[in-house]
Motif scaffolding. Structure first.
Motif, PDB file in Angstrom:
ATOM      1  N   ALA A 144      55.879  96.992  50.413  1.00 27.44           N
ATOM      2  CA  ALA A 144      56.088  98.046  51.744  1.00 27.44           C
ATOM      3  C   ALA A 144      55.834  99.479  51.441  1.00 27.44           C
ATOM      4  O   ALA A 144      55.205 100.197  52.039  1.00 27.44           O
ATOM      5  CB  ALA A 144      57.352  97.570  52.758  1.00 27.44           C
ATOM      6  N   ALA A 145      56.909  99.774  50.348  1.00 32.69           N
ATOM      7  CA  ALA A 145      56.884 101.143  50.038  1.00 32.69           C
ATOM      8  C   ALA A 145      55.679 101.485  49.570  1.00 32.69           C
ATOM      9  O   ALA A 145      55.122 102.833  49.744  1.00 32.69           O
ATOM     10  CB  ALA A 145      58.216 101.335  49.146  1.00 32.69           C
ATOM     11  N   CYS A 146      54.782 100.707  48.539  1.00 31.06           N
ATOM     12  CA  CYS A 146      53.750 100.991  48.097  1.00 31.06           C
ATOM     13  C   CYS A 146      52.682 101.104  48.985  1.00 31.06           C
ATOM     14  O   CYS A 146      51.766 102.262  48.974  1.00 31.06           O
ATOM     15  CB  CYS A 146      53.453 100.028  46.807  1.00 31.06           C
ATOM     16  SG  CYS A 146      52.008 100.387  45.958  1.00 31.06           S
ATOM     17  N   THR A 147      52.384 100.272  50.099  1.00 33.89           N
ATOM     18  CA  THR A 147      51.595 100.293  51.129  1.00 33.89           C
ATOM     19  C   THR A 147      51.670 101.421  51.852  1.00 33.89           C
ATOM     20  O   THR A 147      50.874 102.297  52.120  1.00 33.89           O
ATOM     21  CB  THR A 147      51.665  99.266  51.904  1.00 33.89           C
ATOM     22  OG1 THR A 147      51.353  98.139  51.311  1.00 33.89           O
ATOM     23  CG2 THR A 147      50.891  99.399  53.239  1.00 33.89           C
ATOM     24  N   HIS A 148      53.027 101.900  52.154  1.00 34.65           N
ATOM     25  CA  HIS A 148      53.150 103.291  52.671  1.00 34.65           C
ATOM     26  C   HIS A 148      52.515 104.312  52.039  1.00 34.65           C
ATOM     27  O   HIS A 148      52.131 105.261  52.536  1.00 34.65           O
ATOM     28  CB  HIS A 148      54.726 103.200  53.194  1.00 34.65           C
ATOM     29  CG  HIS A 148      55.115 104.833  53.433  1.00 34.65           C
ATOM     30  ND1 HIS A 148      54.871 105.364  54.768  1.00 34.65           N
ATOM     31  CD2 HIS A 148      55.623 106.050  52.708  1.00 34.65           C
ATOM     32  CE1 HIS A 148      55.305 106.777  54.541  1.00 34.65           C
ATOM     33  NE2 HIS A 148      55.881 107.010  53.515  1.00 34.65           N
ATOM     34  N   THR A 160      56.137 103.546  44.501  1.00 34.94           N
ATOM     35  CA  THR A 160      57.451 103.522  45.280  1.00 34.94           C
ATOM     36  C   THR A 160      58.361 104.776  44.783  1.00 34.94           C
ATOM     37  O   THR A 160      58.881 105.697  45.729  1.00 34.94           O
ATOM     38  CB  THR A 160      58.117 102.228  45.036  1.00 34.94           C
ATOM     39  OG1 THR A 160      57.266 101.213  45.767  1.00 34.94           O
ATOM     40  CG2 THR A 160      59.499 102.316  45.915  1.00 34.94           C
ATOM     41  N   ALA A 161      58.098 104.857  43.480  1.00 35.18           N
ATOM     42  CA  ALA A 161      59.055 106.144  42.950  1.00 35.18           C
ATOM     43  C   ALA A 161      58.393 107.340  43.686  1.00 35.18           C
ATOM     44  O   ALA A 161      59.086 108.206  43.741  1.00 35.18           O
ATOM     45  CB  ALA A 161      58.724 106.086  41.467  1.00 35.18           C
ATOM     46  N   VAL A 162      57.153 107.281  43.669  1.00 34.36           N
ATOM     47  CA  VAL A 162      56.350 108.751  44.159  1.00 34.36           C
ATOM     48  C   VAL A 162      56.680 108.885  45.463  1.00 34.36           C
ATOM     49  O   VAL A 162      57.276 109.934  46.024  1.00 34.36           O
ATOM     50  CB  VAL A 162      54.830 108.511  44.170  1.00 34.36           C
ATOM     51  CG1 VAL A 162      54.516 109.737  44.984  1.00 34.36           C
ATOM     52  CG2 VAL A 162      54.586 108.601  42.805  1.00 34.36           C
ATOM     53  N   ALA A 163      56.874 107.716  46.528  1.00 36.17           N
ATOM     54  CA  ALA A 163      57.418 107.770  47.915  1.00 36.17           C
ATOM     55  C   ALA A 163      58.693 108.221  47.871  1.00 36.17           C
ATOM     56  O   ALA A 163      59.109 109.112  48.834  1.00 36.17           O
ATOM     57  CB  ALA A 163      57.175 106.382  48.735  1.00 36.17           C
ATOM     58  N   ALA A 164      59.590 107.736  47.182  1.00 39.57           N
ATOM     59  CA  ALA A 164      61.101 108.246  47.074  1.00 39.57           C
ATOM     60  C   ALA A 164      61.173 109.408  46.842  1.00 39.57           C
ATOM     61  O   ALA A 164      62.095 110.363  47.357  1.00 39.57           O
ATOM     62  CB  ALA A 164      61.854 107.118  46.254  1.00 39.57           C
ATOM     63  N   SER A 165      60.281 110.026  45.921  1.00 38.25           N
ATOM     64  CA  SER A 165      60.388 111.376  45.575  1.00 38.25           C
ATOM     65  C   SER A 165      60.156 112.476  46.553  1.00 38.25           C
ATOM     66  O   SER A 165      60.605 113.270  46.797  1.00 38.25           O
ATOM     67  CB  SER A 165      59.452 111.558  44.305  1.00 38.25           C
ATOM     68  OG  SER A 165      59.473 112.919  43.869  1.00 38.25           O
ATOM     69  N   ASP A 166      59.173 112.020  47.400  1.00 36.94           N
ATOM     70  CA  ASP A 166      58.509 112.546  48.571  1.00 36.94           C
ATOM     71  C   ASP A 166      59.743 112.713  49.651  1.00 36.94           C
ATOM     72  O   ASP A 166      60.052 113.795  50.096  1.00 36.94           O
ATOM     73  CB  ASP A 166      57.460 112.029  49.187  1.00 36.94           C
ATOM     74  CG  ASP A 166      56.145 112.061  48.518  1.00 36.94           C
ATOM     75  OD1 ASP A 166      55.883 112.751  47.318  1.00 36.94           O
ATOM     76  OD2 ASP A 166      55.282 111.404  48.980  1.00 36.94           O
ATOM     77  N   TRP A 167      60.468 111.812  49.820  1.00 38.29           N
ATOM     78  CA  TRP A 167      61.507 111.483  50.700  1.00 38.29           C
ATOM     79  C   TRP A 167      62.562 112.620  50.201  1.00 38.29           C
ATOM     80  O   TRP A 167      63.240 113.243  51.077  1.00 38.29           O
ATOM     81  CB  TRP A 167      62.033 110.317  51.000  1.00 38.29           C
ATOM     82  CG  TRP A 167      60.959 109.387  51.662  1.00 38.29           C
ATOM     83  CD1 TRP A 167      59.972 109.856  52.369  1.00 38.29           C
ATOM     84  CD2 TRP A 167      60.883 107.981  51.458  1.00 38.29           C
ATOM     85  NE1 TRP A 167      58.991 108.686  52.810  1.00 38.29           N
ATOM     86  CE2 TRP A 167      59.635 107.715  52.330  1.00 38.29           C
ATOM     87  CE3 TRP A 167      61.539 106.815  50.817  1.00 38.29           C
ATOM     88  CZ2 TRP A 167      59.154 106.305  52.474  1.00 38.29           C
ATOM     89  CZ3 TRP A 167      60.898 105.860  50.914  1.00 38.29           C
ATOM     90  CH2 TRP A 167      59.912 105.332  51.456  1.00 38.29           C
ATOM     91  N   LEU A 168      62.924 112.604  48.909  1.00 37.85           N
ATOM     92  CA  LEU A 168      63.741 113.355  48.522  1.00 37.85           C
ATOM     93  C   LEU A 168      63.587 114.884  48.563  1.00 37.85           C
ATOM     94  O   LEU A 168      64.366 115.830  48.799  1.00 37.85           O
ATOM     95  CB  LEU A 168      64.270 113.063  46.891  1.00 37.85           C
ATOM     96  CG  LEU A 168      64.988 111.709  46.630  1.00 37.85           C
ATOM     97  CD1 LEU A 168      64.878 111.552  45.320  1.00 37.85           C
ATOM     98  CD2 LEU A 168      66.454 111.833  47.403  1.00 37.85           C
ATOM     99  N   GLN A 169      62.285 115.316  48.187  1.00 34.39           N
ATOM    100  CA  GLN A 169      61.736 116.407  48.440  1.00 34.39           C
ATOM    101  C   GLN A 169      61.979 117.053  49.786  1.00 34.39           C
ATOM    102  O   GLN A 169      62.290 118.245  49.889  1.00 34.39           O
ATOM    103  CB  GLN A 169      60.328 116.737  47.849  1.00 34.39           C
ATOM    104  CG  GLN A 169      59.907 116.376  46.449  1.00 34.39           C
ATOM    105  CD  GLN A 169      60.276 117.416  45.530  1.00 34.39           C
ATOM    106  OE1 GLN A 169      60.727 118.512  46.103  1.00 34.39           O
ATOM    107  NE2 GLN A 169      60.194 117.261  44.206  1.00 34.39           N
TER     108      GLN A 169
END
Length: 163
Positions: A63-67, A143-152
């Motif tokens: 799900a996170a990767c797809t997003h 997923t790590a990139v998505a989490a990084s985006d949310w943290l940014q």
């Protein structure tokens, strides 16, 4: 009535005064269905099998990767050359995201993260059949990139609120 005439009549009746390219959508659906059918056939011919089950962690990763991959393809400035033949640049829509107007059905697909999500998730699922270790690694990365985006975004909001 020949199929092309039927599609023309259906498109006119359905669309009314609006521009809804049903024939182009049908071509895109045909490509998607063909890709899925080809994947299933290749899996059967090579003895590959779908996972017995998809666990909660795989589902969360998928799900996170797809997003992230869907947004990356549809909105990222760096991927705009892929969309440029099918869209028109209109400006910035958010942090590191572009707003583009689709010029045709392919533009609608490429500029819409919601539309791309089905293709992305299907590719991920195929990856679990043909190359599960690589697919999970790619999934963890995105997923790590998505989490990084949310943290940014959270960091930027905190900095704004701190004055």
């Amino acid at each position: 009535m020949p199929m092309n005439d039927f599609l023309e009549k259906t498109e006119q009746e359905y669309s009314g005064e609006h521009d809804r390219p049903l024939k182009s959508y049908l071509r895109i659906l045909t490509v998607y269905g063909g890709a899925v059918a080809t994947g299933i056939a290749v899996a059967a011919l090579t003895g590959r099998r779908a996972p017995e089950r998809v666990g909660p962690m795989d589902l969360a990763l998928m799900a996170a990767c797809t997003h992230k991959v869907s947004r990356l393809i549809a909105k990222d400035p760096v991927t705009s050359p892929l969309r440029a033949p099918f869209t028109t640049y209109e400006g910035v829509s958010g942090p590191s995201e572009l707003k583009e107007e689709p010029r045709n059905a392919m533009g609608e697909l490429l500029a819409c993260p919601f539309c791309l999500a089905q293709w992305t998730a299907t590719a991920y699922a195929a990856g679990l059949v043909f190359a599960p270790r690589f697919t999970r690694l790619a999934g963890v990365t995105m997923t790590a990139v998505a989490a990084s985006d949310w943290l940014q975004l959270a960091y930027a909001k905190l900095m704004r609120s701190a004055g």
